[in-house]
Write a protein that holds these residues in place. Sequence first.
Motif, PDB file in Angstrom:
ATOM      1  N   MET A  57      29.453   5.109 -35.730  1.00 50.02           N
ATOM      2  CA  MET A  57      30.899   5.157 -35.451  1.00 50.02           C
ATOM      3  C   MET A  57      31.170   5.151 -33.945  1.00 50.02           C
ATOM      4  SD  MET A  57      31.869   8.066 -38.267  1.00 50.02           S
ATOM      5  CE  MET A  57      33.427   8.532 -37.545  1.00 50.02           C
ATOM      6  N   ALA A  91      30.429   2.015 -32.037  1.00 53.47           N
ATOM      7  CA  ALA A  91      31.456   0.968 -32.192  1.00 53.47           C
ATOM      8  C   ALA A  91      32.491   1.010 -31.067  1.00 53.47           C
ATOM      9  CB  ALA A  91      32.145   1.115 -33.559  1.00 53.47           C
ATOM     10  N   LYS A 123      37.422   5.454 -44.275  1.00 51.09           N
ATOM     11  CA  LYS A 123      36.814   4.957 -43.029  1.00 51.09           C
ATOM     12  C   LYS A 123      37.839   4.292 -42.120  1.00 51.09           C
ATOM     13  CE  LYS A 123      31.981   4.500 -44.268  1.00 51.09           C
ATOM     14  NZ  LYS A 123      30.902   3.621 -44.661  1.00 51.09           N
ATOM     15  N   HIS A 124      38.866   3.656 -42.714  1.00 51.33           N
ATOM     16  CA  HIS A 124      39.824   2.961 -41.836  1.00 51.33           C
ATOM     17  C   HIS A 124      40.601   3.961 -40.977  1.00 51.33           C
ATOM     18  CE1 HIS A 124      42.453   3.958 -45.223  1.00 51.33           C
ATOM     19  NE2 HIS A 124      43.471   3.802 -44.383  1.00 51.33           N
ATOM     20  N   TRP A 145      38.359   4.935 -38.151  1.00 49.00           N
ATOM     21  CA  TRP A 145      38.343   3.836 -37.164  1.00 49.00           C
ATOM     22  C   TRP A 145      39.580   3.922 -36.263  1.00 49.00           C
ATOM     23  CZ3 TRP A 145      35.767   0.991 -34.240  1.00 49.00           C
ATOM     24  CH2 TRP A 145      36.230  -0.227 -33.739  1.00 49.00           C
ATOM     25  N   LEU A 196      38.990   6.598 -33.756  1.00 46.58           N
ATOM     26  CA  LEU A 196      38.060   6.186 -32.702  1.00 46.58           C
ATOM     27  C   LEU A 196      38.780   5.324 -31.655  1.00 46.58           C
ATOM     28  CD1 LEU A 196      34.932   5.360 -34.894  1.00 46.58           C
ATOM     29  CD2 LEU A 196      35.050   7.128 -33.124  1.00 46.58           C
TER      30      LEU A 196
END
Length: 264
Positions: A137, A140, A241-242, A245, A248
């Motif tokens: 993660m 990324a 997970k979205h 993201w 992040l």
Amino acid sequence: MESDLDWHSAHALLAWQVELGVTEAMCDAPVNRYEAAAEMVAAQASVAAVAATARPQTDDPVAEAQRAAQSARTLDELAAAMTAYDHCELKKGARNLVFCDGTPGARVMIIGEAPGRDEDQQGRPFVGKAGQLLDRMFAAIGIGRDRTGDAALYITNVLPWRPPQNRDPKPDEIAMMQPFLQRHVELAAPDILVVVGNVSCQAVLGKRGITRLRGQWDKAYDRPVLPMVHPAYLLRTPTAKHEAWADLLELQARLKDTPKGKGR
Ligand code: URA
């Protein structure tokens, strides 16, 4: 005889036998109870003397943790102070103190919950499956524990010892380790903290409800704090997970806007 049982499992087995009514351990050879009685009195006296010296010097584990944490002037001294701290029951069942990984002074410091089995064995935080996802993660957005400079990452946990059977840490365990965590943040001096999971959110921000709090900036230890869901939760719930993201990307943007070295 050597045993593979850890302290907590041995304790649970003994408690179970006592519950079943076991009052005596049988030996292979007969025991002369008249002789044994005198030896027992002497043994009890010496156990009591050892226990009195081994007993921690204070009734207030949090105050002692505060004193020990504040007296540490470096991260090495802090790790030594935690190793010497005897009030937390978790220490008895753990193989290793899990203190940190990555680069002290990194702009981002992640605070996880507590070591699991893999971390306990290796003495490093987030080395199991959840940790591998955590690494992917943060990679990324270009940061990682094996990188340096602005791309560096520093990782620790609220609790440095593995709870038995990975149970949730108890409030008194969190309270007594919190002064060490605060000092850890001061000495590692990150610009931004990321707290992953409910236990970390509770310890750092005094709030629970990570799925509601995630992605909303907060403040603690004089620094911006971003709560995120735990990678172990993402392994169980890939549909979340979205959102991780999005968090992040939010972190990446905030890093660009935050002057470097603000935490130092
Ligand atoms: N989960 C955590 O919160 N920390 C670790 O170190 C490993 C798993």
